[in-house]
Write a protein that holds these residues in place. Structure first.
Motif, PDB file in Angstrom:
ATOM      1  N   MET A  81       0.858  -1.177   0.000  1.00  0.00           N
ATOM      2  CA  MET A  81       0.000   0.000   0.000  1.00  0.00           C
ATOM      3  C   MET A  81       0.904   1.240   0.000  1.00  0.00           C
ATOM      4  O   MET A  81       1.853   1.333   0.767  1.00  0.00           O
ATOM      5  CB  MET A  81      -0.896  -0.017   1.246  1.00  0.00           C
ATOM      6  CG  MET A  81      -1.824   1.177   1.327  1.00  0.00           C
ATOM      7  SD  MET A  81      -2.914   1.183   2.759  1.00  0.00           S
ATOM      8  CE  MET A  81      -4.068  -0.086   2.349  1.00  0.00           C
ATOM      9  N   SER A  82       0.586   2.190  -0.855  1.00  0.00           N
ATOM     10  CA  SER A  82       1.395   3.396  -0.949  1.00  0.00           C
ATOM     11  C   SER A  82       1.131   4.324   0.241  1.00  0.00           C
ATOM     12  O   SER A  82       0.127   4.172   0.956  1.00  0.00           O
ATOM     13  CB  SER A  82       1.081   4.137  -2.247  1.00  0.00           C
ATOM     14  OG  SER A  82      -0.199   4.737  -2.170  1.00  0.00           O
ATOM     15  N   THR A  83       2.000   5.251   0.420  1.00  0.00           N
ATOM     16  CA  THR A  83       1.832   6.243   1.497  1.00  0.00           C
ATOM     17  C   THR A  83       0.541   7.017   1.294  1.00  0.00           C
ATOM     18  O   THR A  83      -0.206   7.267   2.254  1.00  0.00           O
ATOM     19  CB  THR A  83       3.031   7.207   1.522  1.00  0.00           C
ATOM     20  OG1 THR A  83       4.223   6.454   1.708  1.00  0.00           O
ATOM     21  CG2 THR A  83       2.893   8.219   2.628  1.00  0.00           C
ATOM     22  N   LYS A  84       0.271   7.379   0.060  1.00  0.00           N
ATOM     23  CA  LYS A  84      -0.950   8.126  -0.235  1.00  0.00           C
ATOM     24  C   LYS A  84      -2.189   7.301   0.118  1.00  0.00           C
ATOM     25  O   LYS A  84      -3.138   7.815   0.722  1.00  0.00           O
ATOM     26  CB  LYS A  84      -0.973   8.524  -1.705  1.00  0.00           C
ATOM     27  CG  LYS A  84      -2.130   9.408  -2.080  1.00  0.00           C
ATOM     28  CD  LYS A  84      -2.011   9.854  -3.535  1.00  0.00           C
ATOM     29  CE  LYS A  84      -3.116  10.797  -3.916  1.00  0.00           C
ATOM     30  NZ  LYS A  84      -2.974  11.286  -5.302  1.00  0.00           N
ATOM     31  N   ASP A  85      -2.179   6.037  -0.225  1.00  0.00           N
ATOM     32  CA  ASP A  85      -3.309   5.169   0.102  1.00  0.00           C
ATOM     33  C   ASP A  85      -3.484   5.035   1.611  1.00  0.00           C
ATOM     34  O   ASP A  85      -4.607   5.071   2.124  1.00  0.00           O
ATOM     35  CB  ASP A  85      -3.127   3.780  -0.516  1.00  0.00           C
ATOM     36  CG  ASP A  85      -3.255   3.786  -2.027  1.00  0.00           C
ATOM     37  OD1 ASP A  85      -3.911   4.693  -2.577  1.00  0.00           O
ATOM     38  OD2 ASP A  85      -2.668   2.888  -2.661  1.00  0.00           O
ATOM     39  N   SER A  86      -2.384   4.879   2.318  1.00  0.00           N
ATOM     40  CA  SER A  86      -2.446   4.777   3.784  1.00  0.00           C
ATOM     41  C   SER A  86      -2.995   6.057   4.393  1.00  0.00           C
ATOM     42  O   SER A  86      -3.822   6.023   5.310  1.00  0.00           O
ATOM     43  CB  SER A  86      -1.063   4.502   4.356  1.00  0.00           C
ATOM     44  OG  SER A  86      -0.575   3.263   3.918  1.00  0.00           O
TER      45      SER A  86
END
Length: 64
Positions: A1-6
């Motif tokens: 999971m990307s930082t943006k998604d998190s």
């Protein structure tokens, strides 16, 4: 999971009043980054201006 998604996942769980505070923080960080970026440019301009802003330079470039 990307930082943006998190980050988006975390934001979805927050109440509105905290989202407003986070938005203020994000805008502050963006403004700070832009300010630092342009601040360095202005410092360079001051230093380089000592060489550029003199009669010899004006004379050298007057035909352009």
């Amino acid at each position: 999971m990307s930082t943006k998604d998190s980050l988006l996942q975390e934001l979805e769980q927050l109440p509105e009043f905290l989202l407003e505070e986070i938005l203020d923080f994000v805008q502050f960080v963006k403004a700070k980054h832009v300010s630092e970026k342009f601040g360095n440019s202005f410092l360079s301009e001051t230093v380089l201006g000592k060489d550029w802003l003199n009669p010899e330079e004006d004379e050298a470039w007057q035909d352009l």
